[in-house]
Scaffold this motif. Structure first.
Motif, PDB file in Angstrom:
ATOM      1  N   VAL A 143       0.853  -1.187   0.000  1.00  0.00           N
ATOM      2  CA  VAL A 143       0.000   0.000   0.000  1.00  0.00           C
ATOM      3  C   VAL A 143       0.897   1.248   0.000  1.00  0.00           C
ATOM      4  N   VAL A 144       0.340   2.325  -0.525  1.00  0.00           N
ATOM      5  CA  VAL A 144       1.102   3.579  -0.616  1.00  0.00           C
ATOM      6  C   VAL A 144       0.242   4.719  -0.087  1.00  0.00           C
ATOM      7  N   THR A 145       0.867   5.566   0.726  1.00  0.00           N
ATOM      8  CA  THR A 145       0.181   6.768   1.195  1.00  0.00           C
ATOM      9  C   THR A 145       0.914   7.995   0.663  1.00  0.00           C
ATOM     10  N   HIS A 146       0.147   9.034   0.411  1.00  0.00           N
ATOM     11  CA  HIS A 146       0.729  10.280  -0.117  1.00  0.00           C
ATOM     12  C   HIS A 146       0.185  11.450   0.692  1.00  0.00           C
ATOM     13  N   ASP A 147       1.090  12.198   1.291  1.00  0.00           N
ATOM     14  CA  ASP A 147       0.675  13.372   2.052  1.00  0.00           C
ATOM     15  C   ASP A 147       1.092  14.614   1.259  1.00  0.00           C
ATOM     16  N   ALA A 148       0.113  15.210   0.587  1.00  0.00           N
ATOM     17  CA  ALA A 148       0.420  16.348  -0.304  1.00  0.00           C
ATOM     18  C   ALA A 148       0.852  17.570   0.496  1.00  0.00           C
ATOM     19  N   THR A 192       5.283  14.198   1.253  1.00  0.00           N
ATOM     20  CA  THR A 192       5.938  12.916   1.528  1.00  0.00           C
ATOM     21  C   THR A 192       5.061  11.782   0.995  1.00  0.00           C
ATOM     22  N   ALA A 193       5.699  10.644   0.847  1.00  0.00           N
ATOM     23  CA  ALA A 193       4.948   9.426   0.506  1.00  0.00           C
ATOM     24  C   ALA A 193       5.545   8.283   1.314  1.00  0.00           C
ATOM     25  N   ALA A 194       4.750   7.241   1.502  1.00  0.00           N
ATOM     26  CA  ALA A 194       5.260   6.054   2.199  1.00  0.00           C
ATOM     27  C   ALA A 194       4.768   4.807   1.476  1.00  0.00           C
ATOM     28  N   LEU A 222      13.752   9.045   3.342  1.00  0.00           N
ATOM     29  CA  LEU A 222      13.806   9.482   4.738  1.00  0.00           C
ATOM     30  C   LEU A 222      14.040   8.299   5.671  1.00  0.00           C
ATOM     31  N   ALA A 223      13.484   7.166   5.305  1.00  0.00           N
ATOM     32  CA  ALA A 223      13.681   5.948   6.116  1.00  0.00           C
ATOM     33  C   ALA A 223      13.333   4.737   5.262  1.00  0.00           C
ATOM     34  N   PHE A 224      14.052   3.661   5.474  1.00  0.00           N
ATOM     35  CA  PHE A 224      13.711   2.382   4.838  1.00  0.00           C
ATOM     36  C   PHE A 224      14.054   1.306   5.869  1.00  0.00           C
ATOM     37  N   SER A 257       9.101 -10.625   5.772  1.00  0.00           N
ATOM     38  CA  SER A 257       9.332  -9.265   6.288  1.00  0.00           C
ATOM     39  C   SER A 257       8.127  -8.358   6.115  1.00  0.00           C
ATOM     40  N   TYR A 258       8.145  -7.308   6.902  1.00  0.00           N
ATOM     41  CA  TYR A 258       7.232  -6.180   6.701  1.00  0.00           C
ATOM     42  C   TYR A 258       8.104  -4.925   6.745  1.00  0.00           C
ATOM     43  N   SER A 259       7.998  -4.101   5.701  1.00  0.00           N
ATOM     44  CA  SER A 259       8.921  -2.969   5.558  1.00  0.00           C
ATOM     45  C   SER A 259       8.171  -1.686   5.273  1.00  0.00           C
ATOM     46  N   VAL A 260       8.816  -0.584   5.596  1.00  0.00           N
ATOM     47  CA  VAL A 260       8.252   0.716   5.240  1.00  0.00           C
ATOM     48  C   VAL A 260       9.343   1.596   4.644  1.00  0.00           C
ATOM     49  N   LEU A 261       8.973   2.267   3.562  1.00  0.00           N
ATOM     50  CA  LEU A 261       9.863   3.224   2.898  1.00  0.00           C
ATOM     51  C   LEU A 261       9.202   4.584   3.011  1.00  0.00           C
ATOM     52  N   SER A 262       9.906   5.529   3.599  1.00  0.00           N
ATOM     53  CA  SER A 262       9.367   6.882   3.715  1.00  0.00           C
ATOM     54  C   SER A 262      10.177   7.801   2.812  1.00  0.00           C
ATOM     55  N   LEU A 263       9.480   8.608   2.026  1.00  0.00           N
ATOM     56  CA  LEU A 263      10.156   9.420   1.002  1.00  0.00           C
ATOM     57  C   LEU A 263       9.762  10.885   1.091  1.00  0.00           C
ATOM     58  N   ALA A 264      10.730  11.753   0.851  1.00  0.00           N
ATOM     59  CA  ALA A 264      10.423  13.163   0.601  1.00  0.00           C
ATOM     60  C   ALA A 264      10.209  13.289  -0.895  1.00  0.00           C
ATOM     61  N   LEU A 265       9.274  14.171  -1.291  1.00  0.00           N
ATOM     62  CA  LEU A 265       8.973  14.324  -2.722  1.00  0.00           C
ATOM     63  C   LEU A 265       9.459  15.672  -3.219  1.00  0.00           C
TER      64      LEU A 265
END
Ligand code: AHR
Length: 550
Positions: free
Chosen positions: A460-465, A469-471, A498-500, A542-550
């Protein structure tokens, strides 16, 4: 093992021909098809499911075992503040950012007299709670919970006694909490030292009233009529409250769906949402089959879809303009510390009940369940991990401090990164077969989703306009091999990782204990190169999260 079928891909792709759009987009971005360990997804920020509710990742505290007493409230603890609250637990819950907490039950609430738990502590009666056969001292009650909730920065979600309690009792509690003053119950609150109203917005109108184990268990029609009466009385005191009707205790119930439909036929017009509950487990009945276990969040997807269908069918029948939201206010893994001695307090205060130990595979599934909630953001507006401290919980206490169980970490990531909007995705990649799970496996309340092809990667992907950021949240169900996720960003451009992080390990059964608290903790993954195409390598199990700056 075989690749996810076209049929399933199209089905997963959802509502509006997205699958075809994504397929052609895959071509457009030049991504190769067919590698056995690669899942591909196109991310397009205009393809939105819905805004993610800020109270989607709440939790639950019941007067049960050591959740309240010795959990959050323990005047004898070296960590206690002047209210008797454990400051170490308060800091943990505050820092975790739990947005809403359901209280005081659960089964407990159906025999609870809220008046026993307010006023001077020395005058409060000690009673026997019949739900868990436990001594209840009432030293912690409504006002203590509100004080605690405000201090940790969470919102209260109050449960109402629909077992031994009347509609009038429910309305009296709303008046006690939410009316400013000048009436019998609001004046009582003021006399207890709380001048300002508590303004509790969310209320659960009873708990699992379909269950024969519930104090005051009743037929659906009767419940629906009582809920309607109570809702009208409560709303006349405070029209701004949000009311959650008591839905089925889970798909294992013989009355599943019928209960929900009948209840809503009666009270649809006066409630705002309906509750869902479900606990999962890797049980003996499941042959301790971890591949199957990793697929169980698909049962949550199915349950949500089924309850949405009931809500909307009743809505159509009534020609109602109102759409109900879903409150998944009890969800978690729970199957070891469940019955017998685990749930019998033997008339003692603060017994060790339901103290479920959690391991790596539980944490991975909890991550998958968080994914299911995020992709149903359009209808699930409230949800509570059941529970928060000591009782089937991510946090445990002893006299010397606190422990984070494995499930703490995926839950924390959901709170931290699951904001903004959930995006609609059509991932395409390999999967595996899970034999149909026979319905019902009653002891764990597991629905039989007839899974068929199960994708290795659950994405799943989330986007915070606003935050730009997106995750990306990914569960890798492959117990043996690393899997890859190829992402083609359609319109967004990641600028920085930002984090992986991941939660993984060699031993699916490894868990954290006070003696060995760091066996299952997040690990940093090598950051992928950012760009319009990105490849993530996801470890097996595994369960992973990738946090990104856009
Ligand atoms: O969360 C533990 C129990 O599970 C709750 O009291 C009840 O609502 C459910 O059956």
């Amino acid at each position: 093992m075989k690749a996810v079928s076209r049929r399933r891909f199209l089905k997963n792709a959802g509502k509006s021909g997205l699958a075809l759009a994504a397929s052609s987009a895959l071509g457009k971005f030049g991504l190769a098809q067919g590698a056995l360990r690669t899942t591909r997804v196109v991310i397009d920020s205009s393809r939105q499911i819905a805004p993610i509710s800020p109270i989607l990742f709440g939790s639950f505290l019941e007067h049960l075992g050591r959740a309240i007493y010795e959990g959050i409230y323990d005047p004898k603890s070296k960590f206690a503040d002047s209210n008797g609250f454990r400051t170490d637990v308060m800091k943990e819950v505050h820092d975790l950012g739990v947005p809403i907490v359901r209280y005081p039950g659960g089964n407990f609430v159906s025999g609870y007299h809220w008046l026993d738990g307010v006023g001077p502590k020395k005058d409060r009666p000690t009673v026997l709670d019949r739900a868990w056969n436990t001594l209840e001292t009432n030293q912690f009650g409504t006002n203590e919970f509100i004080t605690w909730a405000r201090q940790v920065g969470t919102e209260p979600l109050f449960g109402l006694n629909f077992g031994t309690g009347s509609a009038e009792d429910a309305a009296a509690l709303v008046e006690y909490c939410n009316v400013a003053g000048g009436t019998k119950w609001s004046n009582l609150r003021r006399s207890h030292g709380y001048e300002q109203p508590h303004n509790v917005k969310y209320w659960c109108v009873g708990n699992e009233m379909d269950g024969p184990w519930q104090i005051g268990h009743m037929p659906a029609r009767e419940y629906g009529i009582k809920a309607t009466d109570a809702a009208r009385q409560m709303r006349s005191l405070d029209p701004s409250i949000k009311l959650i009707a008591c839905g089925s205790a889970g798909p294992f119930m013989p009355t599943y769906i019928d209960w929900d439909r009948t209840v809503l036929e009666e009270c649809y017009d006066v409630v705002d949402g309906i509750s869902l509950h479900h606990y999962w487990g890797n049980t003996e009945e499941n042959s301790n089959d971890s591949s199957k276990y990793m697929a169980m969040n698909l049962a949550m997807d199915r349950q949500i879809d089924e309850i949405v269908a009931v809500c909307d069918s009743v809505r159509a029948q009534k020609r109602s303009g109102k759409q109900l939201f879903l409150s998944f206010d009890e969800w978690n893994v729970w199957y070891r510390a469940r019955d017998g001695e685990f749930s019998n307090g033997h008339g003692k205060a603060a017994p060790h009940l339901l103290e479920e130990p959690y391991n790596l595979e539980d944490a991975i599934l909890v991550g998958g369940l968080a994914n299911s909630l995020i992709r149903h953001s359009d209808r699930v507006k409230v949800a509570c991990l059941a529970q928060l401290v000591n009782v089937i919980a991510p946090i445990a206490t002893n006299e010397n401090g606190i422990l984070r169980h494995s499930i703490y970490y995926p839950y924390a990531w959901a709170i931290k990164y699951g904001h903004g909007r959930a995006l609609s995705l059509a991932p395409e990649g390999p999967g595996y077969e899970v034999a149909t799970l026979g319905r019902p496996i009653e002891s764990i309340g597991l629905a039989a989703p007839g899974f068929g092809d199960v994708p290795y990667l659950d994405v799943v992907v989330t986007h915070d306009a606003e935050k730009n950021t997106a995750a990306v949240f990914v569960m890798n169900r492959d117990l043996v091999k690393e899997q890859e996720l190829e992402i083609a960003w359609h319109d967004l451009t990641p600028t920085k990782v930002l984090a992986f992080e991941t939660i993984t390990g060699n031993d699916l059964k490894a868990g954290n204990t006070f003696a060995d608290p760091n066996r299952v903790v997040p690990q940093k993954l090598e950051k992928p190169a950012v760009g319009s195409k990105m490849t993530l390598k996801l470890p097996a199990r595994s369960y992973s999260v990738l946090s990104l700056a856009l």
